[in-house]
Design a protein around this motif. Structure first.
Motif, PDB file in Angstrom:
ATOM      1  N   ILE A  93      32.513  21.961  15.567  1.00 52.78           N
ATOM      2  CA  ILE A  93      33.837  22.569  15.416  1.00 52.78           C
ATOM      3  C   ILE A  93      34.054  22.957  13.957  1.00 52.78           C
ATOM      4  O   ILE A  93      34.486  24.077  13.656  1.00 52.78           O
ATOM      5  CB  ILE A  93      34.947  21.607  15.896  1.00 52.78           C
ATOM      6  N   LEU A  94      33.729  22.051  13.045  1.00 53.90           N
ATOM      7  CA  LEU A  94      33.935  22.273  11.618  1.00 53.90           C
ATOM      8  C   LEU A  94      33.202  23.519  11.129  1.00 53.90           C
ATOM      9  O   LEU A  94      33.737  24.291  10.330  1.00 53.90           O
ATOM     10  CB  LEU A  94      33.472  21.039  10.830  1.00 53.90           C
ATOM     11  N   PHE A  95      31.994  23.740  11.631  1.00 53.15           N
ATOM     12  CA  PHE A  95      31.183  24.870  11.172  1.00 53.15           C
ATOM     13  C   PHE A  95      31.194  26.057  12.134  1.00 53.15           C
ATOM     14  O   PHE A  95      30.383  26.975  11.997  1.00 53.15           O
ATOM     15  CB  PHE A  95      29.746  24.404  10.891  1.00 53.15           C
ATOM     16  N   GLY A  96      32.107  26.032  13.094  1.00 50.26           N
ATOM     17  CA  GLY A  96      32.263  27.165  14.002  1.00 50.26           C
ATOM     18  C   GLY A  96      31.109  27.386  14.957  1.00 50.26           C
ATOM     19  O   GLY A  96      30.864  28.518  15.379  1.00 50.26           O
ATOM     20  N   GLN A  97      30.412  26.322  15.321  1.00 51.22           N
ATOM     21  CA  GLN A  97      29.236  26.439  16.191  1.00 51.22           C
ATOM     22  C   GLN A  97      29.486  26.027  17.632  1.00 51.22           C
ATOM     23  O   GLN A  97      28.636  26.246  18.490  1.00 51.22           O
ATOM     24  CB  GLN A  97      28.095  25.578  15.625  1.00 51.22           C
ATOM     25  N   LEU A  98      30.621  25.432  17.913  1.00 55.64           N
ATOM     26  CA  LEU A  98      30.839  24.875  19.251  1.00 55.64           C
ATOM     27  C   LEU A  98      30.926  25.955  20.321  1.00 55.64           C
ATOM     28  O   LEU A  98      30.415  25.771  21.421  1.00 55.64           O
ATOM     29  CB  LEU A  98      32.067  23.974  19.285  1.00 55.64           C
ATOM     30  N   GLY A  99      31.548  27.074  20.014  1.00 54.12           N
ATOM     31  CA  GLY A  99      31.642  28.161  20.989  1.00 54.12           C
ATOM     32  C   GLY A  99      30.274  28.607  21.473  1.00 54.12           C
ATOM     33  O   GLY A  99      30.060  28.793  22.676  1.00 54.12           O
TER      34      GLY A  99
END
Length: 108
Positions: free
Chosen positions: A91-97
């Protein structure tokens, strides 16, 4: 549920956090862990005792009142802890999506 290894558990963990608001609550709870570690160093070691209470309290709230399921921690505490920090980092690094998309394609 039984899992052979952590990588088999990971997609299940994410399925138990299907709502963005559940993931947001977890992110807040896990953020408090880091805040409390800093406070433990600067103020009092009692914050180390409070860290899991606050973090799990926030996370479990999201399971019971937002997601409507039982926390994975109850059945798989160690893997759930690892998965929570993994989800936090993503989530912090925008990778969850991307991870959610990848796992949904693998299900097909």
């Amino acid at each position: 549920m039984e899992f052979k290894n952590y990588e088999e558990f990971w997609p299940f963990y994410l399925s138990q956090h299907s709502k963005p608001s559940t993931r947001a609550w977890h992110f807040v709870g896990t953020s408090f862990v880091f805040i409390f570690i800093i406070l433990a160093v600067w103020k009092s070691l009692l914050f180390l005792l409070l860290a899991p209470v606050v973090a799990y309290g926030i996370a479990w709230f999201s399971h019971f009142f937002v997601e409507g399921n039982k926390p994975a921690t109850f059945g798989h505490p160690f893997w759930s802890l690892i998965a929570d920090f993994r989800m936090y980092r993503m989530i912090l690094f925008g990778q969850l999506g991307n991870e959610l998309t990848k796992l949904s394609k693998e299900k097909m």
